[in-house]
Design a protein around this motif. Structure first.
Motif, PDB file in Angstrom:
ATOM      1  N   UNK A 105       1.795   5.111  -2.724  1.00 45.42           N
ATOM      2  CA  UNK A 105       1.628   6.508  -2.194  1.00 45.42           C
ATOM      3  C   UNK A 105       3.018   6.868  -2.925  1.00 45.42           C
ATOM      4  N   UNK A 106       3.222   7.069  -4.293  1.00 48.16           N
ATOM      5  CA  UNK A 106       4.501   7.439  -4.929  1.00 48.16           C
ATOM      6  C   UNK A 106       4.159   7.825  -6.345  1.00 48.16           C
ATOM      7  N   UNK A 107       5.160   9.061  -6.563  1.00 52.83           N
ATOM      8  CA  UNK A 107       4.833   9.824  -7.780  1.00 52.83           C
ATOM      9  C   UNK A 107       4.342   9.069  -9.154  1.00 52.83           C
ATOM     10  N   UNK A 108       4.769   8.030  -9.236  1.00 51.93           N
ATOM     11  CA  UNK A 108       4.570   7.244 -10.427  1.00 51.93           C
ATOM     12  C   UNK A 108       2.960   6.712 -10.380  1.00 51.93           C
ATOM     13  N   UNK A 109       2.289   6.774  -9.503  1.00 51.27           N
ATOM     14  CA  UNK A 109       0.901   6.303  -9.358  1.00 51.27           C
ATOM     15  C   UNK A 109      -0.032   7.540  -9.389  1.00 51.27           C
ATOM     16  N   UNK A 110      -1.139   7.386  -9.625  1.00 50.94           N
ATOM     17  CA  UNK A 110      -2.057   8.495  -9.709  1.00 50.94           C
ATOM     18  C   UNK A 110      -2.739   9.142  -8.513  1.00 50.94           C
ATOM     19  N   UNK A 111      -3.405   9.995  -8.385  1.00 55.20           N
ATOM     20  CA  UNK A 111      -3.891  10.729  -7.191  1.00 55.20           C
ATOM     21  C   UNK A 111      -5.011   9.736  -6.847  1.00 55.20           C
ATOM     22  N   UNK A 112      -5.766   9.247  -7.359  1.00 53.43           N
ATOM     23  CA  UNK A 112      -6.600   8.174  -6.723  1.00 53.43           C
ATOM     24  C   UNK A 112      -6.037   7.039  -6.054  1.00 53.43           C
ATOM     25  N   UNK A 113      -4.926   6.336  -6.776  1.00 55.62           N
ATOM     26  CA  UNK A 113      -4.059   5.563  -5.835  1.00 55.62           C
ATOM     27  C   UNK A 113      -3.435   6.153  -4.759  1.00 55.62           C
ATOM     28  N   UNK A 114      -2.996   7.329  -4.864  1.00 47.95           N
ATOM     29  CA  UNK A 114      -2.555   7.923  -3.641  1.00 47.95           C
ATOM     30  C   UNK A 114      -3.510   8.100  -2.447  1.00 47.95           C
ATOM     31  N   UNK A 154      -4.746   4.415  -1.165  1.00 50.97           N
ATOM     32  CA  UNK A 154      -3.973   3.682  -0.352  1.00 50.97           C
ATOM     33  C   UNK A 154      -3.632   4.455   1.168  1.00 50.97           C
ATOM     34  N   UNK A 155      -3.782   5.703   0.893  1.00 51.04           N
ATOM     35  CA  UNK A 155      -3.486   6.548   2.242  1.00 51.04           C
ATOM     36  C   UNK A 155      -4.726   5.972   3.238  1.00 51.04           C
ATOM     37  N   UNK A 156      -5.894   6.391   2.746  1.00 57.00           N
ATOM     38  CA  UNK A 156      -7.163   6.143   3.483  1.00 57.00           C
ATOM     39  C   UNK A 156      -7.145   4.840   4.007  1.00 57.00           C
ATOM     40  N   UNK A 157      -6.665   3.774   3.295  1.00 59.10           N
ATOM     41  CA  UNK A 157      -6.770   2.251   3.820  1.00 59.10           C
ATOM     42  C   UNK A 157      -5.721   2.132   5.028  1.00 59.10           C
ATOM     43  N   UNK A 158      -4.451   2.811   4.881  1.00 62.57           N
ATOM     44  CA  UNK A 158      -3.444   2.756   5.727  1.00 62.57           C
ATOM     45  C   UNK A 158      -4.122   3.381   7.105  1.00 62.57           C
ATOM     46  N   UNK A 159      -4.686   4.618   7.029  1.00 55.36           N
ATOM     47  CA  UNK A 159      -5.286   5.259   8.130  1.00 55.36           C
ATOM     48  C   UNK A 159      -6.325   4.374   8.878  1.00 55.36           C
ATOM     49  N   UNK A 162       0.859  -1.002  -0.067  1.00 57.94           N
ATOM     50  CA  UNK A 162       0.007   0.363   0.046  1.00 57.94           C
ATOM     51  C   UNK A 162       0.872   1.205   0.101  1.00 57.94           C
ATOM     52  N   UNK A 163       1.961   1.292   0.637  1.00 57.76           N
ATOM     53  CA  UNK A 163       2.910   2.353   0.745  1.00 57.76           C
ATOM     54  C   UNK A 163       3.394   2.786  -0.622  1.00 57.76           C
ATOM     55  N   UNK A 164       3.773   1.349  -1.306  1.00 57.55           N
ATOM     56  CA  UNK A 164       4.092   1.521  -2.810  1.00 57.55           C
ATOM     57  C   UNK A 164       3.241   2.381  -3.707  1.00 57.55           C
ATOM     58  N   UNK A 196       9.459   7.957  -0.391  1.00 59.80           N
ATOM     59  CA  UNK A 196       8.305   8.329  -1.611  1.00 59.80           C
ATOM     60  C   UNK A 196       7.878   9.613  -1.555  1.00 59.80           C
ATOM     61  N   UNK A 197       7.852  10.435  -0.396  1.00 58.33           N
ATOM     62  CA  UNK A 197       7.119  11.713  -0.363  1.00 58.33           C
ATOM     63  C   UNK A 197       8.407  12.768  -0.696  1.00 58.33           C
ATOM     64  N   UNK A 198       9.474  12.455  -0.487  1.00 59.80           N
ATOM     65  CA  UNK A 198      10.675  13.667  -0.463  1.00 59.80           C
ATOM     66  C   UNK A 198      11.470  13.520  -1.334  1.00 59.80           C
ATOM     67  N   UNK A 199      11.883  12.373  -1.897  1.00 59.23           N
ATOM     68  CA  UNK A 199      12.964  12.077  -2.724  1.00 59.23           C
ATOM     69  C   UNK A 199      12.684  12.102  -4.275  1.00 59.23           C
ATOM     70  N   UNK A 200      13.562  12.283  -4.954  1.00 61.77           N
ATOM     71  CA  UNK A 200      13.152  12.600  -6.456  1.00 61.77           C
ATOM     72  C   UNK A 200      11.963  13.351  -6.761  1.00 61.77           C
TER      73      UNK A 200
END
Length: 522
Positions: A222-231, A234-239, A218-220, A277-281
């Protein structure tokens, strides 16, 4: 004389009339019987013709035996499952295309035991349902909602059969993650965690999902290579996993074994991957916001809901996020230690986002009735403020020292006064400052000066809190006296001033506050 049980003609016994009226009502059947009974007598009745009847769902719920016998015939069950999992023909009116899938979904999820039993016992039907997940392209959101509802009822009512069926599917978790951008599929994952009630079976499900590395995967997402809905999903699922797991731990306090999904999420290495994932690249505002929502949830204090209602220091939901209320102190032991350790070396990155948000030059100026914001604060920077405020509230000595070295409180106050009418921001900064004023020294601070709180000293000396309150107050009075509008932050600024006075009179930092105020220039 009238004997018991016998009545002369024309003689009415007292109290008999209402009874007779009720008897007449049912005798003449003024309550019209369903037209379905007549239809069901026909040998050539088709399923679409039956579903066209308005009262078919109501009759199903009251367990009309003839109707259920018709619906439970294998061809009809197969047809209804096909309707909720297969794209309808493109021809015809749009409003009619989903009529039968919608009615079929309502029947299959009507929670009638006979229907639940028939679906749960027939693996061919389960395979037809599961086939929906195996679609290669993006899922139809409406059909996905039908599919998720049917699976949800089966997970809730036929738990053993469904869990056993899904665990045999090697690609189940892969398919969930492939379609996590569809909200209904995210809901299906959460149903697996919420609808399995038996402790041992829930433990088995959690163990299975943990072995499938659901958290890391799920953390994978939340990555710039995925789209906003996936972000977002996935975030809501983890929360939700964090909150559900902690709630389960509170309810099952006699269990010595920790929740495996929560334990994986709280590991420092897991949080470090999220931060990477959030801050690098390449930086994505959607990734940063979604990641911060997970971090905020991890930093929530672990207290039962019933206890939170009666305490001053608890988190309450505001705008979908959790805010620490004023007068609250949060021991680092009650929040995720792994999160605090992973967050510490990244504080400089988050502070820099407040100073220079990514792609700020591409943000269009925001025109309002009172002027133009260039650039606007933006949702991402608001979330960064929430995160840094939560980090300060954790009252961890090393984390606090780093935040003060970066001068984070000063940056927050600069934004507070710059964005005059952003009350979402004002609320965050007010709560943060009030918490800093009312918190005792960090738990690991030096024992030789236990009464000195570096946060309070920073607020009054480095941030010039008192001077800024007075200057802003005078400026607001000057503008208003000239006929201008009242500053949008004045209500929150008043509360900050009140918090300062209250903590000066009575609070863990009262003596230190008094001394610092005496040192201020007259």
């Amino acid at each position: 004389m009238v004997s018991a049980g016998v009545r002369e003609p024309g003689v009415q016994i007292q109290g008999e009339l209402p009874y007779l009226q009720g008897a007449m009502f049912w005798k003449f059947d003024l309550h019209t019987s369903s037209h379905l009974d007549t239809l069901l007598e026909r040998d050539d009745l088709s399923l679409p013709e039956l579903l066209d009847e308005e009262d078919v769902l109501q009759e199903c719920k009251v367990v009309n035996r003839k109707l259920l016998d018709f619906l439970l015939q294998p061809p009809h069950l197969q047809a209804m499952v096909a309707w909720v999992t297969q794209e309808p023909p493109a021809s015809g009116e749009e409003r009619l295309r989903y009529k039968y899938p919608s009615v079929a979904c309502e029947i299959l999820t009507s929670d009638v035991p006979q229907i639940n039993d028939a679906l749960g016992a027939d693996e061919s039907l389960l395979h037809r349902l599961y086939g929906f997940l195996q679609s290669s392209g993006s899922l139809n959101p409406l059909l996905a909602s039908f599919f998720s509802k049917v699976m949800g009822v089966l997970i809730n009512r036929k738990t053993d059969q469904l869990v056993s069926f899904l665990r045999k599917k090697d690609d189940f978790v892969d398919l969930l993650l492939q379609h996590i951008g569809t909200s209904a599929i995210m809901d299906l994952l959460l149903r697996l965690l919420t609808c399995v009630e038996r402790p041992q079976l829930r433990h088995d499900v959690v163990t299975w999902l943990n072995e499938e590395k659901i958290i890391q995967r799920l953390i994978e997402q939340i990555h710039p290579s995925k789209d906003d809905n996936q972000h977002s999903n996935a975030s809501q699922s983890l929360c939700d996993i964090i909150r559900l797991s902690r709630e389960q731990m509170i309810q099952a306090q006699d269990s010595l074994e920790p929740d495996q999904l929560l334990a994986t999420l709280e590991k420092q290495e897991t949080i470090e991957q999220l931060l990477s994932n959030m801050l690098e690249g390449e930086q994505s505002q959607s990734v940063i916001v979604s990641g911060i929502q997970v971090l905020l949830t991890l930093l929530e204090p672990r207290r039962p809901r019933s206890e939170s209602v009666t305490m001053n220091n608890f988190f309450s939901s505001v705008d979908g996020q959790l805010e620490l209320l004023a007068q609250a102190t949060l021991d680092s032991a009650s929040s995720s230690v792994g999160t605090l350790h992973a967050l510490r070396p990244r504080l400089g990155h988050f502070h820099q986002l407040l100073l220079e948000p990514p792609k700020v030059g591409q943000l269009e100026p925001l025109r309002t009735t009172w002027g133009s914001l260039a650039p606007p604060l933006g949702n991402m920077r608001l979330h960064v403020v929430k995160l840094l405020a939560s980090a300060l509230s954790a009252n961890d000595a090393a984390l606090t020292q780093e935040l003060l070295a970066l001068d984070v409180p000063n940056t927050m106050l600069d934004l507070f006064f710059h964005y005059v009418f952003n009350n979402f921001l004002h609320a965050q900064v007010e709560v943060c400052v009030s918490t800093m004023l009312s918190s005792g020294p960090p738990s690991d601070s030096s024992s030789d000066t236990p009464a000195q709180n570096p946060v309070v000293k920073h607020l009054l000396q480095r941030c010039c809190l008192v001077e800024r309150i007075l200057t802003s107050w005078e400026e607001n009075d000057r503008v208003q006296s000239a006929g201008g509008p009242r500053k949008g932050y004045m209500g929150h600024l008043t509360r900050v001033a009140n918090a300062l006075v209250q903590n000066l009179e009575k609070g863990p930092n009262a003596e230190q506050l008094g001394q610092l105020l005496k040192e201020l220039p007259a």
